[in-house]
Design an enzyme around this catalytic site. Sequence first.
Site, PDB file in Angstrom:
ATOM      1  N   ASP A  11       0.865  -1.167   0.000  1.00  0.00           N
ATOM      2  CA  ASP A  11       0.000   0.000   0.000  1.00  0.00           C
ATOM      3  C   ASP A  11       0.910   1.227   0.000  1.00  0.00           C
ATOM      4  O   ASP A  11       2.103   1.125   0.302  1.00  0.00           O
ATOM      5  CB  ASP A  11      -0.883  -0.042   1.250  1.00  0.00           C
ATOM      6  CG  ASP A  11      -1.641   1.240   1.476  1.00  0.00           C
ATOM      7  OD1 ASP A  11      -2.377   1.662   0.575  1.00  0.00           O
ATOM      8  OD2 ASP A  11      -1.478   1.837   2.562  1.00  0.00           O
ATOM      9  N   ASP A  13      -0.213   5.151   0.990  1.00  0.00           N
ATOM     10  CA  ASP A  13      -0.468   6.088   2.089  1.00  0.00           C
ATOM     11  C   ASP A  13      -0.555   5.347   3.419  1.00  0.00           C
ATOM     12  O   ASP A  13      -1.330   4.404   3.573  1.00  0.00           O
ATOM     13  CB  ASP A  13      -1.782   6.841   1.844  1.00  0.00           C
ATOM     14  CG  ASP A  13      -1.701   7.769   0.648  1.00  0.00           C
ATOM     15  OD1 ASP A  13      -0.769   8.578   0.589  1.00  0.00           O
ATOM     16  OD2 ASP A  13      -2.577   7.663  -0.243  1.00  0.00           O
TER      17      ASP A  13
END
Length: 229
Positions: A11, A13
Site C-alpha cells: 500500500d 499512504d
Amino acid sequence: MKPRHELIIFDWDGTLMDSIAKIVRCFAAAFEDAGAPDPGEDAIRHIIGLGLGEAVTELLPEANATTRDQVVERYRQHFLHLDQTGMELFPGVRAGLEDLSAHGYLLAIATGKARRGLDRVLRDTGTAHLFCATRCADEAFSKPHPRMLEDILEQVGLEAGTALMVGDTTYDMQMARHAGMDRLAVTYGVHGRELLAEHDPLACLDSFTEVYEWLRRMGGVSSVTAVNS
C-alpha cells in the site's frame, strides 16, 4: 533458493508515505468548500485506503450525489494543487526498498490513490523505478475487492501464493485475503493493531524498519544497510 514471497505488494499512504495528516486536512477543506458536514478526523482516518469515491460515500452516507461529487473534486484540488505541504517517505523506506529490489524481490503498489496522484508522488520521491507494477483505485475496483492484486499478479505472471501484501488498513488485509494472498500488517498507519490482527496477518509490525527486517529474515536477505539509512 527463492524466498517464500517473490513479489511484495505495498500500500502507499500510511505504509510507505507519511501522508495521513495531509489527507485529513484536505478532506476537511473539501467538506467546507462543498458545504458538507465534517465527520471528524477519526472518521476520515478510518476510510484512508479506499478509493476516493468510496471514501466520500462512507463519510457522507446521507448526502446527495451532487454534494459527494463536489467533495471529490474539491479534495482533488486541495491535495494536488492548493495544499502544498510536503510529504515524506517513512524512515528507512527508500533504502529498504532499494535493498529488497537489489536482492531480487519484485516490488509493486496497490493503492487507493488515483493514477494521477500516485504518478506524482512516485516522480517526486524518485522511486518509480523500484516497482515492476502499480495499480490504483481508478483503474480497478476499490479495496477490499481483490481486483488490483489480481491485475498485478497477471501482469507479472505469478500466483497469489508467491506474493505478500503489506498494508496499514483492514481494507488491505481483506483485499489480500480475498485474493488468497499472505498479508503483513503495519501499525504506524491508520488502523490499530487490534483491528488489523482480526484479519490474520503473518505479523503486525510497528515501523518500516521492522518490515524490512522481517522480510530479510524470511527471505534470507543478508544486507542490513537499509535499516540504518
